[in-house]
Design a protein around this motif. Structure first.
Motif, PDB file in Angstrom:
ATOM      1  N   ALA A   1       0.838  -1.192   0.000  1.00 45.67           N
ATOM      2  CA  ALA A   1       0.000   0.000   0.000  1.00 45.67           C
ATOM      3  C   ALA A   1       0.876   1.245   0.000  1.00 45.67           C
ATOM      4  N   CYS A   2       0.325   2.339  -0.469  1.00 47.37           N
ATOM      5  CA  CYS A   2       1.102   3.578  -0.473  1.00 47.37           C
ATOM      6  C   CYS A   2       0.345   4.648   0.288  1.00 47.37           C
ATOM      7  N   VAL A   3       1.098   5.571   0.854  1.00 46.70           N
ATOM      8  CA  VAL A   3       0.502   6.678   1.609  1.00 46.70           C
ATOM      9  C   VAL A   3       1.038   7.973   1.031  1.00 46.70           C
ATOM     10  N   LYS A   4       0.165   8.918   0.773  1.00 40.96           N
ATOM     11  CA  LYS A   4       0.643  10.212   0.280  1.00 40.96           C
ATOM     12  C   LYS A   4      -0.300  11.308   0.772  1.00 40.96           C
TER      13      LYS A   4
ATOM     14  N   LYS B   1      -3.842  12.606   4.996  1.00 37.88           N
ATOM     15  CA  LYS B   1      -3.072  11.630   4.237  1.00 37.88           C
ATOM     16  C   LYS B   1      -4.058  10.645   3.629  1.00 37.88           C
ATOM     17  N   GLN B   2      -3.785  10.223   2.432  1.00 39.46           N
ATOM     18  CA  GLN B   2      -4.635   9.187   1.847  1.00 39.46           C
ATOM     19  C   GLN B   2      -3.837   7.903   1.691  1.00 39.46           C
ATOM     20  N   VAL B   3      -4.531   6.821   1.908  1.00 40.31           N
ATOM     21  CA  VAL B   3      -3.893   5.513   1.759  1.00 40.31           C
ATOM     22  C   VAL B   3      -4.529   4.823   0.563  1.00 40.31           C
ATOM     23  N   CYS B   4      -3.693   4.368  -0.356  1.00 37.21           N
ATOM     24  CA  CYS B   4      -4.242   3.557  -1.438  1.00 37.21           C
ATOM     25  C   CYS B   4      -3.667   2.153  -1.260  1.00 37.21           C
ATOM     26  N   ILE B   5      -4.496   1.168  -1.422  1.00 34.93           N
ATOM     27  CA  ILE B   5      -4.012  -0.189  -1.120  1.00 34.93           C
ATOM     28  C   ILE B   5      -3.806  -1.040  -2.361  1.00 34.93           C
ATOM     29  N   PHE B   6      -4.269  -0.546  -3.506  1.00 32.68           N
ATOM     30  CA  PHE B   6      -4.079  -1.342  -4.718  1.00 32.68           C
ATOM     31  C   PHE B   6      -3.475  -0.493  -5.826  1.00 32.68           C
ATOM     32  N   PRO B   7      -2.202  -0.117  -5.703  1.00 33.55           N
ATOM     33  CA  PRO B   7      -1.625   0.702  -6.757  1.00 33.55           C
ATOM     34  C   PRO B   7      -1.594  -0.029  -8.102  1.00 33.55           C
TER      35      PRO B   7
END
Lengths: 375, 794
Positions: A21-24, B777-783
């Motif tokens: 997962a990524c956080v930005k 902050k936003q979290v994306c879990i499926f890039p």
């Protein structure tokens, strides 16, 4: 075939763990929203009238805006008018009068260019709460909301009468007579010295919020250094801690202040008592016709000390707050908002307000501190 | 009714029967697959000279009244060769048809019936499994529920989630049936994978409006999933290995051409790695945490032909998820040795069983009798033990805590299909016994201080009577009118609800059809949820005297325009109102369920409206579509947002879905789907203030284990859901390589979910810098998720 399946699963699993997962930072289009006036006043018969007037602050700002030109009046149900004067500091308005029990009060705030702000509340009639003698019997308690185990012992609070509309908050406290009267101050000079010694900017800003104030807990400074420096540079943290505590000012006071009591864990053990969400420190309950409240009192240090026969002469207390309806709704929603703030699956929680033409809270309560024992 | 009216009615009915008896004969029978002998649902049979037609029912049965004399029949079903038959008939005749697929196993044409077929009524789509398999799969998992989100008016919830939102409804308002039995929690892995194994399924009927009267109990949609019956001629095995789950399906005859069985199993293999690696890496430590995770599905179906007119079906589904953690800690101190162990097990899942008996009476009446039972259970089991050994001896303490919630449905139903000249009547009745356990906790302890708390089990009953009449008026006008009477026992007192349904189709000419529908629906149960995501912790509760059933009304207008044989356009508009929808009161959550749940919720209303557009282009090798929905979706509760209406969390103004499935060669199929949705509505407090009596202690978030910052400040917002998260979009690609070897068919499916790695927001949280400035902050879990799966069939 076995080999093939194993290879296949290994590749698949690797693919899964390779793409975490990524956080930005989130780009949100924050519109210009008008500020709302905030009135905060929780009152009880032991403290003089005190009220704070401010405005809501945009999250991108870091300074609160206080209202200094308001006309603040509190009108008792008897018709008595209590005027609150501006103290000149941080939007605080005070009076030398005390609220009285079982009496309704109407708040009126007039600010130039703003509609009249009003609110109503009362201090509930006092109910004496006592804790009968009990034996400490440690048991394990799993708090269902966070699935964690706590060492607790049960105790019971008696009201001595049937309370028709019971609204209570309970919290457990301890007081260390050796440390509880000490106060500590980090001066701006020391802070600048730390900065020259390599204190990072974020830790500097955090410590600056506490500078030049007498603080009850001396370890709060170390906690900040631990949080913001320790993981980056262990040696630097040790050096800064040494410098800080070497220059930390200390004094002893004769008054036992509320802030000097340490918080501990408390759970409800009765059908009408609950903790809100992940909070383990405040037990809240509302019920009709109750005569007692069963609680579970927890303190990990006490358990450890008792197991090792190591008495620390600490006092253990229970706070019982008898609340008005607005007070209990305010705390229930406030704790829930905080608890659910970073839960992605939670619906947003609007904190209860009883202020007309503004936001905030105006609510009465009674507080009792019940001494339990010393160990 | 007066005597004159009664006499007139009897005279009319008598004439009707006599006229039909004098002029018409009935052709009836079954339509089946020529290879597997499975019955085909929704196959069309059409008499060309008199322009009369009908479709087969769920068990392949048809009955068509035509004038005696020369009969010219055309029988068709999507993906199958058309069958034509001419003959002379003077009396009622029984004919069974067996249709052949266009190219049997090597069939590569995408049978995207839902995207191609000239619609029968507005709001109904039939999806077959080839359609589902042709679409790109999320993490290699072909998913029935996710494939529905391609359709206009159907939206996905959170990214990756199999929860669907239909025309402004919430996931609990979808009636999801597996062989006629309700499935209460249709997803695995907290919503990411649906419980349906595509290899075990025959078809899915999806209704978002124009609901037949036989369906009731939910407001927004019906997803009627049917399992395969099993191949009646020869055994067949499917094996699939995928990154998330692996599947095995076997079917074959019990008695050649007469009876068959199907068994299917699916399981994740990820836990072998997760648990194994944890065990290996921590074996040498005193502290050991061994996590466990798995999911499984088991399907079984048997059908027996008792005689040509009677058939018996037995089907079973069992599936669930397991999540466990085993923590052990051993240490010595001051001469004493302590051993601690905490075992936590979460398990949840559905179990379904049904017994169905179908009977044919004469040539026009067909009876489907069923007895079924379905349940969903969610359990948390926590066992803690601590043993201390020192010079005084050994002391052991333990606690055993179990939390459970459950919903159970037992139902008996009789459903008749009655075929009359020019119209088809479907009628029936059902009776249900339901039980709910909305959260119960039981604690057992070493010292005998056992406690139990919760709301206890609630039982209720329901009865329903329903009738639908599909009437063909002339060649171009079809009306389906339905009426449903539901009787619910709400805490000892019976309440009745009459819900009319109307569905009209007017074929203006051969290229243009217009539609209208009106539906009333009732939902006698509610889902207590904080998330709208379909978590297992969501709790089903029955409607009561105080918290009444949810009700809805929906009106739709639509049209279908066929430009030529390849290109068509479909338009639907809808307006829906919902009453009695529930929400937790401010300050309450599922954690308070041990209290009286009725006091925790408040009821409100909802309103949704929108315009759905679908352009479709289809050739023998290419199927391409553009679906666009413009919609609004609001909720209103007295205690929320100051009583003002606010956008529902999943209110998405624009929802676009572009896609194609292309057969490059007979052995290579590729597909792409691009999805764009307006960002979710969100409440993002952009102002805050210093709290009175601030919380001066730490509160730790249970899910993320993060200490919550700024507990002394209260976040302030004026309006609920007044902000929009960034737009949600992703492109999914898939290539399928097929090969038919002698008796083995194999398939590699390579796919990429979110091919251009769009970072869609899954969740967001505030973070305050030491200067006091807060950023979200936003979290994306499926890039981006590539996947590969391997499938063989023999």
């Amino acid at each position: 075939m076995k080999k093939f399946i194993f290879k296949y699963l290994l590749v698949s699993f690797s693919v899964f763990v390779t793409f975490p997962a990524c956080v930005k930072d989130m780009e949100i289009d924050v519109p210009e929203t008008s500020r709302k006036v905030v009135v905060t006043c929780l009152f009880n018969p032991q403290d003089k009238w005190e009220l704070t007037l401010s405005k809501t602050k945009n999250i991108k700002e870091n300074v609160d805006i206080y209202i200094e030109n308001a006309n603040v009046e509190i009108i008792a149900e008897t018709g008595e008018i209590i005027a609150l004067d501006y103290t000149g500091e941080n939007g605080v308005y005070k009076s030398d009068n005390y609220p009285e029990m079982n009496r309704s009060y109407t708040l009126k705030v007039n600010i130039p260019g703003h509609n009249e702000i009003t609110a109503e509340s009362m201090v509930p009639d006092f109910v004496k709460a006592t804790v009968p003698d009990f034996e400490i019997k440690w048991v394990k308690y799993l708090y269902p909301n966070n699935l964690m185990d706590y060492d607790v012992f049960p105790l019971q609070v008696n009201f001595g009468e049937t309370v028709q509309d019971a609204r209570f908050l309970f919290r457990s406290y301890y007081f260390d007579p050796k440390e509880g009267y000490n106060r500590y101050m980090l001066t701006t000079d020391t802070l600048e010295k730390l900065k020259k010694a390599g204190l990072p900017e974020n830790a500097y800003l955090e410590l600056a919020k506490l500078a030049d104030q007498w603080i009850v807990d001396q370890w709060i400074f170390d906690q900040i250094l631990f949080k913001l420096v320790f993981f980056e540079d262990f040696d630097l943290k040790q050096r800064l801690s040494h410098l800080l505590y070497q220059d930390l000012k200390q004094k002893t006071v004769s008054v036992r202040e509320y802030e000097a009591f340490g918080r501990s864990v408390c759970f409800g053990n009765d059908y009408w008592l609950n903790n809100v969400s992940y909070d383990v420190m405040t037990t809240i309950g509302e019920a009709k016709n109750v005569t007692h409240a069963k609680l579970l009192y927890a303190n990990a240090n006490l358990k450890y000390s008792m197991e090792h026969n190591n008495s620390r002469d600490e006092e253990f207390w229970l706070e019982a707050i008898q609340a008005s309806k607005d007070y209990i709704d305010y705390y229930r929603t406030y704790i829930l908002q905080v608890s659910q703030r970073i839960n992605p699956y939670s619906e947003p929680v609007m904190v209860h307000s009883n202020i007309n033409n503004a936001t905030g809270i105006f609510a009465g309560y009674n507080r009792q501190m019940i001494y339990l024992f010393t160990y | 009714m007066t005597k004159q009216n009664l006499a007139f009615l009897l005279f009319f009915l008598n004439n009707l029967v006599q006229v039909s008896a004098q002029n018409n004969i009935t052709i009836s029978g079954f339509i089946r697959d020529s290879v597997s002998v499975e019955n085909l649902y929704h196959a069309t049979i059409y008499e060309t000279s008199n322009k009369r037609g009908t479709i087969s029912n769920a068990y392949g049965f048809y009955s068509l009244s035509v004038p005696s004399g020369k009969v010219q029949l055309r029988v068709s079903f999507v993906g199958y060769e058309e069958h034509r038959l001419s003959f002379y008939a003077q009396t009622d005749t029984t004919i069974n048809f067996e249709l052949s697929t266009k190219n049997d196993l090597q069939e590569v044409v995408v049978k995207a019936q839902s995207l191609k077929q000239k619609p029968t009524f507005s709001g109904h789509e039939q999806i077959n499994m080839q359609t589902v398999k042709a679409l790109p799969a999320f993490a290699g998992e072909e998913d029935v529920l996710k494939s529905l989100t391609v359709l206009p008016g159907v939206q996905q919830g959170y990214e990756g989630s199999a929860g669907v939102f239909v025309r402004g409804g919430s996931p609990d308002q979808n009636l999801i049936l597996l062989d006629g039995v309700p499935v209460y929690n249709a997803t695995h892995l907290f919503g990411f994978v649906s419980v349906f194994t595509p290899e075990a399924l025959q078809s899915v009927d999806f209704y978002k409006g124009g609901f037949p009267a036989r369906y009731g109990g939910r407001l927004s949609s019906v997803i009627d999933v049917r399992m395969k019956e099993g191949n009646k001629n020869h055994p067949e095995t499917d094996l699939t290995i995928g990154p998330v789950t692996s599947k095995f399906t076997h079917q074959g005859p019990i008695k050649q051409g007469k009876s068959s069985y199907l068994i299917s199993a699916r399981r994740t293999l990820l836990d072998l790695f997760v648990t194994g690696i944890a065990k290996i890496s921590q074996a040498s430590n005193n502290e050991v945490v061994v996590p466990g995770l798995n999911l499984y599905d088991l399907n079984a179906k048997f059908n027996f032909e008792l005689n040509p007119k009677n058939r018996l079906y037995v089907s079973f589904y069992g599936g669930g998820d397991r999540l466990s953690s085993n923590f052990k800690d051993n240490y010595s101190f001051d001469g004493s040795e302590t051993k601690q162990s905490t075992k936590v097990k979460l398990k949840w899942g559905n179990q379904i069983g049904s017994l169905r008996w179908t009977s044919q009476f004469g040539n026009r009446l067909y009876l489907n009798s069923s007895l079924s039972s379905g349940s969903f259970r969610y359990n948390i089991h926590n066992k803690y033990t601590q043993s201390i050994k020192n010079q005084d001896g050994k002391e052991e303490i333990w606690s055993d805590i179990e939390y459970k919630t459950r919903v159970n449905n037992n139902k008996i139903q009789f459903l008749f299909d009655w075929y009359l000249p020019g119209n088809k009547i479907q009628f029936g009745t059902s009776a249900e016994l339901n039980s709910y356990l909305p959260g119960e906790q039981e604690i057992q302890r070493y010292d005998g201080q056992n406690t139990q708390r919760g709301n206890g089990e609630i039982n209720n009953k329901a009865l329903a009577y329903f009738v639908d009449d599909q009437l063909n008026i002339g060649d171009n006008f079809t009306v389906q009118g339905g009426l449903r009477l539901d009787l619910y026992d709400l805490g000892g007192k019976w309440h009745n609800y009459i819900t009319p349904r109307v569905n009209v189709k007017w074929a203006v000419n051969k290229n243009l059809s217009l539609f209208f529908s009106y539906d009333q629906m009732v939902q006698p149960l509610h889902l207590l949820t904080n998330s709208s995501v379909g978590l297992p912790s969501d709790i089903w509760v029955p409607a009561t005297e105080n918290v009444k059933p949810e009700t809805s009304q929906q009106i739709t207008f639509g049209s279908y325009l066929k430009f030529n044989d390849r290109f068509s356009y479909k338009f639907d508009s809808y307006y829906k109102t919902m009453d009695g929808v529930i929400n937790y009161k401010a300050g309450n959550s599922f954690m308070d369920i041990y209290d009286d749940w009725e006091a925790l919720v408040e009821t409100g209303s909802g309103e949704a409206w929108g315009f759905e557009n679908s352009w479709n282009y289809k050739t023998s090798r290419l199927n391409a579509w553009i679906n666009y929905t413009l919609s609004w979706n609001e909720r209103k509760f007295e205690g929320i947002n100051g009583g003002k209406a606010f956008p529902f969390k999943f209110d998405r103004r624009h929802d676009i879905n572009l896609g194609f499935v292309h057969n490059l060669t007979d052995n290579i199929e590729c597909s792409a789907v691009w999805t764009y949705q307006t960002g979710m509505a969100a409440t993002i407090p952009v102002q805050d203030f210093q709290a009175a009596g601030p919380i001066d202690y730490t509160i730790t978030d249970f899910i993320t284990n993060i200490d919550i910052e700024d507990t002394h400040r209260i976040q302030y917002f004026d309006e609920y859901n007044s902000y929009r998260l960034p737009a949600f979009h992703h492109l999914d690609l898939s290539v399928t390589l097929k090969k038919q070897m002698r008796s083995l068919y194999r398939e590699w499916k390579i796919g990429v979910y979110n091919a251009y790695a769009r970072q869609n927001a899954y969740m967001y949280y505030p973070q305050t810098s030491p200067t006091g400035e807060t950023k979200y902050k936003q979290v994306c879990i499926f890039p981006i998720i590539p996947s590969i799966s391997y499938h063989i069939k023999f």
